[in-house]
Write an enzyme that holds these catalytic residues in place. Structure first.
Site, PDB file in Angstrom:
ATOM      1  N   CYS A  72       0.797  -1.231   0.000  1.00  0.00           N
ATOM      2  CA  CYS A  72       0.000   0.000   0.000  1.00  0.00           C
ATOM      3  C   CYS A  72       0.830   1.281   0.000  1.00  0.00           C
ATOM      4  CB  CYS A  72      -0.928   0.019   1.218  1.00  0.00           C
ATOM      5  SG  CYS A  72      -2.044  -1.387   1.346  1.00  0.00           S
ATOM      6  N   HIS A 133      -2.522   6.990   4.100  1.00  0.00           N
ATOM      7  CA  HIS A 133      -1.476   5.995   4.390  1.00  0.00           C
ATOM      8  C   HIS A 133      -0.068   6.434   3.972  1.00  0.00           C
ATOM      9  CE1 HIS A 133      -0.859   1.348   4.912  1.00  0.00           C
ATOM     10  NE2 HIS A 133      -0.393   2.067   5.925  1.00  0.00           N
TER      11      HIS A 133
END
Length: 582
Positions: A72, A133
């Protein structure tokens, strides 16, 4: 005179039309951990994704669209900057390759240029809704040096970190391996030491001082206490919903979460019908913990995972309907993708599969087999791109950076290497081969594989310098560790590199040798030379995912109340209960 007025009007409307085409709205819809085998347009016949399929039908489908990283954080860093994540320091050299805590000090450096920054400079309204993130703070809890608003977004509503099992009560923990290593093993050592010392004491071979016994008990109690505190406080401290710089829900609630994100996106579109806009809708789905609104629960053929996919598809449908309603469809580029492949190892203790499908491809999230990096790639722009087009050429998620930057009329930065390539010539059929002759596949900060598509050739070579050791041996993932790691005894190194022709063997089942490929050594020589040349373009930068940057720092902790012992608030209570009309 009338003729002159007519010509002036034609020139005026022509310039307006030209400006609308040259500065289209941009909507990016990114799923989290969605496999290329999940959408119907990629062959799935049991998951219902009519709205994702609608984008494919009305535009272009890439069949060899590749994530710059199979994890990610680095994948998203590459996506936003058009650069391999190692260039920005967003590639880890340890086992942990993503941010896990809201109070980590690492993140996307402020000197990196995102496509949001460049589009904002061209008059675009910009918004990120959903998952970020890529870090929050550097030195204090309110410097927001890594925050989306510091990277070109005017508006942010979503999760500053990510969705984890630990965020949803009853869904387990992602820290099982760490707990085993730092809690259970030390407790076993303390227990064995106590039993051994007590046995020696009873046999008269060793006199055990009372303070030693109580010290061991105190150590065991401390370890158990620290574990209890960690499990208790992790959710409120890290599972946070923010609006711009404000924490609005701590811990976040999953109740109608997708509906709230969708509603926020629709409001943004409605506010910007008269100005070009960039909307990055970064979905929480389908990363675990899985969730969906009650209207979607139990409706799919694939349990909780299928419910989540179909809810996300509903959300995309709402966005497409809004474009139609506001007559923005022809003025808007819509791009749909995933940050990496499906997470194969997501299987519960009960055997329920919480990960998706990577179709025919080997591997998945956290490794560079095709299943980990080959992702959905759909792009629609009515009136400009031919509907129903399929492109089999190798492309990268980094390519969106130069593509939309040029469409917005901005200039690409000339003070740094941009690894992405403008997709428009390929999309419009002006060229038939991708500009990427070579693509480099990183596992964290380690160069894992090279892909070579020679000019005037249909072959696509892929050479692995190392591959993960799947466990169990006959499986398709690294199940004991939940993800595959990138170095040490977790990988098998190959000398010579493991070579495949992806054009003939997309499943990566049959590695080539000098006996099965006449040009074996020459192919590897060219690919090694390309890797060496690529490595020479890298500059030393601070590692944003070092242990020092990854670990939790109390002075960086976001808290919506004055007491860190009770970081709880819900300023979303009114909107949370609003369901959805199906």
């Amino acid at each position: 005179m009338k003729m002159k007025m007519l010509l002036l009007l034609m020139l005026f409307y022509g310039s307006v039309s030209s400006d609308a085409v040259s500065k289209p709205n941009i909507i990016i819809a990114m799923a989290d951990d969605l496999g290329i085998g999940d959408p119907g347009c990629y062959g799935n016949t049991t998951l219902r994704t009519p709205n994702i399929d609608r984008i494919a039908k009305g535009g272009v489908k890439f069949t060899q669209h590749l994530a710059a990283s199979p994890l990610c954080t680095p994948s998203r860093a590459a996506f936003l900057t058009g650069r391999y994540p190692i260039r920005s320091g967003m590639a880890s050299r340890s086992k942990v390759g993503v941010f896990l805590f809201s109070a980590s000090s690492g993140g996307l450096p402020a000197n990196e240029i995102t496509f949001a920054k460049l589009l904002k400079s061209q008059g675009y309204s910009t918004a990120l809704i959903g998952k970020w993130h890529l870090g929050i703070n550097c030195n204090s809890r309110d410097d927001f040096c890594h925050h989306p608003l510091n990277h070109g977004f005017d508006h942010f509503y979503g999760l500053p970190v990510t969705n984890l099992r630990d965020c949803k009560p009853g869904s387990g923990t992602v820290f099982t391996t760490a707990i085993h290593m730092f809690v259970f093993i030390p407790l076993q050592i303390v227990g064995i030491a106590l039993v051994t010392l007590e046995a020696l004491n009873c046999l008269g071979l060793f006199r055990l001082p009372h303070w030693v016994f109580f010290s061991c008990l105190l150590l065991a109690a401390t370890i158990i206490g620290l574990l209890a505190c960690f499990l208790h406080f992790f959710r409120p401290l890290n599972c946070i919903l923010m609006r711009n710089h404000e924490v609005v829900q701590q811990p976040m609630s999953y109740e109608n979460l997708t509906q709230r994100l969708t509603r926020e996106a629709l409001k943004f579109i409605n506010r910007n019908t008269g100005t070009p806009f960039l909307l990055f809708l970064s979905y929480i789905h389908v990363h675990t913990a899985l969730f969906s609104a009650k209207e979607f629960v139990g409706k799919s053929k694939h349990g909780m995972y299928g419910d989540a996919v179909e809810e996300m598809d509903w959300s995309i449908g709402q966005i497409l309907k809004a474009l139609d309603k506001k007559k923005l469809t022809n003025k808007t580029v819509v791009y749909f993708t995933s940050d990496q492949g499906a997470h194969i190892e997501e299987v519960t203790d009960k055997g329920d599969i919480h990960g998706g499908s990577n179709g025919i491809y080997k591997g998945g999230k956290a490794n560079n087999w095709e299943g980990g990096i080959r992702i959905p790639g759909l792009l629609r722009w009515p009136g400009v791109l031919q509907p129903g087009t399929v492109i089999d050429e190798p492309t990268s998620n980094m390519d969106l950076f130069p593509t939309i930057v040029k469409l917005a009329g901005a200039t690409l930065p000339d003070d740094r290497v941009i690894d992405g390539r403008d997709l428009m010539p390929l999309l419009q059929g002006k060229v038939l081969q991708s500009e990427h002759e070579f693509l480099f596949h990183y596992c964290n900060a380690y160069l894992n594989a090279v892909r070579w598509h020679p000019r005037n050739s249909t072959s696509i070579w892929k050479a692995f310098f190392f591959t993960p050791k799947f466990k169990p041996d006959d499986s398709n993932g690294c199940f004991p560790t939940h993800v595959c790691f990138c170095n040490g005894h977790y990988v098998m190194r190959h000398n010579p590199p493991l070579l495949f022709d992806i054009s003939k063997d997309p499943k990566e089942r049959h590695p080539l040798t000098s006996k099965t490929e006449n040009h074996f050594h020459e192919i590897l020589r060219v690919m090694q030379e390309a890797a060496d040349n690529h490595t020479k373009t890298l500059s030393a930068v601070p590692n944003q995912l070092s242990w020092g940057n990854l670990l939790w720092k109390p002075w960086l902790q976001l808290c919506c109340s004055s007491s860190y012992l009770s970081c709880h608030c819900d300023r979303e209570a009114k909107g949370r209960g609003k369901g959805v009309r199906l």
